[in-house]
Design a protein around this motif. Structure first.
Motif, short mmCIF file in Angstrom:
data_model
loop_
_atom_site.label_atom_id
_atom_site.label_comp_id
_atom_site.label_asym_id
_atom_site.label_seq_id
_atom_site.Cartn_x
_atom_site.Cartn_y
_atom_site.Cartn_z
N HIS A 88 0.83 -1.20 0.00
CA HIS A 88 0.00 0.00 0.00
C HIS A 88 0.87 1.26 0.00
O HIS A 88 0.61 2.20 -0.76
CB HIS A 88 -0.91 -0.02 1.22
N ALA A 89 1.90 1.27 0.85
CA ALA A 89 2.78 2.44 0.94
C ALA A 89 3.51 2.67 -0.38
O ALA A 89 3.66 3.81 -0.84
CB ALA A 89 3.79 2.23 2.07
N VAL A 99 -4.52 6.17 -9.90
CA VAL A 99 -4.74 5.55 -11.21
C VAL A 99 -5.73 4.40 -11.09
O VAL A 99 -6.67 4.27 -11.88
CB VAL A 99 -3.40 5.04 -11.80
N LEU A 100 -5.54 3.56 -10.07
CA LEU A 100 -6.44 2.44 -9.86
C LEU A 100 -7.87 2.92 -9.60
O LEU A 100 -8.84 2.36 -10.14
CB LEU A 100 -5.96 1.58 -8.69
N ALA A 156 -10.06 -6.77 -2.19
CA ALA A 156 -11.00 -5.65 -2.27
C ALA A 156 -10.88 -4.73 -1.06
O ALA A 156 -11.00 -3.51 -1.19
CB ALA A 156 -12.43 -6.18 -2.39
N ALA A 157 -10.62 -5.33 0.10
CA ALA A 157 -10.48 -4.52 1.31
C ALA A 157 -9.30 -3.56 1.19
O ALA A 157 -9.40 -2.38 1.57
CB ALA A 157 -10.29 -5.43 2.53
N PHE A 158 -8.18 -4.05 0.65
CA PHE A 158 -7.02 -3.17 0.52
C PHE A 158 -7.23 -2.09 -0.52
O PHE A 158 -6.77 -0.96 -0.35
CB PHE A 158 -5.76 -3.99 0.22
N VAL A 159 -7.94 -2.43 -1.59
CA VAL A 159 -8.27 -1.40 -2.58
C VAL A 159 -9.15 -0.34 -1.92
O VAL A 159 -8.94 0.86 -2.07
CB VAL A 159 -8.99 -2.00 -3.80
N VAL A 161 -9.37 0.43 1.26
CA VAL A 161 -8.60 1.20 2.24
C VAL A 161 -7.73 2.23 1.52
O VAL A 161 -7.58 3.37 1.99
CB VAL A 161 -7.74 0.27 3.11
N GLU A 162 -7.13 1.83 0.39
CA GLU A 162 -6.30 2.76 -0.36
C GLU A 162 -7.09 3.99 -0.79
O GLU A 162 -6.62 5.12 -0.69
CB GLU A 162 -5.72 2.06 -1.60
N LEU A 163 -8.32 3.76 -1.25
CA LEU A 163 -9.16 4.88 -1.68
C LEU A 163 -9.67 5.67 -0.48
O LEU A 163 -9.73 6.90 -0.52
CB LEU A 163 -10.33 4.36 -2.51
N TYR A 164 -10.03 4.97 0.57
CA TYR A 164 -10.58 5.61 1.76
C TYR A 164 -9.55 6.51 2.45
O TYR A 164 -9.90 7.54 3.02
CB TYR A 164 -11.06 4.51 2.71
#
Length: 209
Positions: A88-89, A99-100, A156-159, A161-164
């Motif tokens: 994530h970092a 981008v994602l 999906a959770a990490f995606v 969290v990245e957006l959140y």
């Protein structure tokens, strides 16, 4: 030269998306970033969307490859989550999170982007699923967990969290900590003695029947 040009176009597409967003990634901006004639976008890929999809998959394939050794060395769910944190970092620092996010949004209404974006996402899911199958092979959790579905949930959770994190960094951190807590619970279950494990498996089977 053809392979080199296609690679430059892929890199140019990623650079254009980071700088201008998906909506601003046109044949002109991509060609400018790649240092080639914009006609080559259509010669090699047929359309801008086809190129963006190819760039998404290629970039994801490279990032999965870069973390392959880390995934292979994971020995617990908490270690898997730590790899996710490090990933994530890295994604955030490289500008891949935005981008994602834009590709996922564009894929909701663009059929040409939906399939390649899903295929790129599947690369992460496959990697996570392989780790979960290995970690949970002898765990009572495997009696009730759908590993394939769980791998999708983790990805999906990490995606998410990245957006959140873009709107609530503290909330995103707490979400990651909550995942750590769930991993601790699984470890506690796995450390139960033989009698307790058999009893737990029996209770799980009864609950599922």
């Amino acid at each position: 030269m053809s392979g080199d040009t296609k690679q430059r176009l892929v890199e140019g597409a990623l650079a254009a998306m980071r700088e201008h967003g998906v909506a601003g990634a046109s044949a002109r901006t991509i060609a400018a970033a790649a240092g080639v004639n914009q006609a080559l976008v259509f010669y090699h890929y047929g359309s801008v969307d086809e190129l963006l999809g190819a760039a998404c998959q290629e970039a994801t394939r490279q990032r999965v490859g870069a973390f392959a050794d880390r995934f292979a060395a994971v020995g617990s769910l908490r270690e898997l989550l730590q790899v996710g944190r490090d990933l994530h970092a890295t994604e955030l620092a490289q500008g891949n999170v935005s981008v994602l996010a834009q590709l996922l949004a564009a894929a909701q209404t663009g059929d040409r982007l939906a399939a390649p974006t899903a295929a790129a996402f599947q690369l992460w899911t496959d990697e996570i699923e392989a780790v979960l199958n290995r970690l949970l092979a002898d765990s009572p959790v495997a009696e009730v967990a759908d590993i394939q579905g769980l791998s999708r949930a983790v990805a999906a959770a990490f995606v998410g969290v990245e957006l959140y994190e873009g709107i609530d960094p503290e909330g995103a951190q707490r979400a990651l900590e909550a995942l750590d807590q769930l991993a601790v619970l699984v470890e506690v279950v796995d450390e139960l003695g033989p009698l307790a494990r058999r009893a737990l498996k029996s209770r799980i089977k009864k609950a599922r029947s």
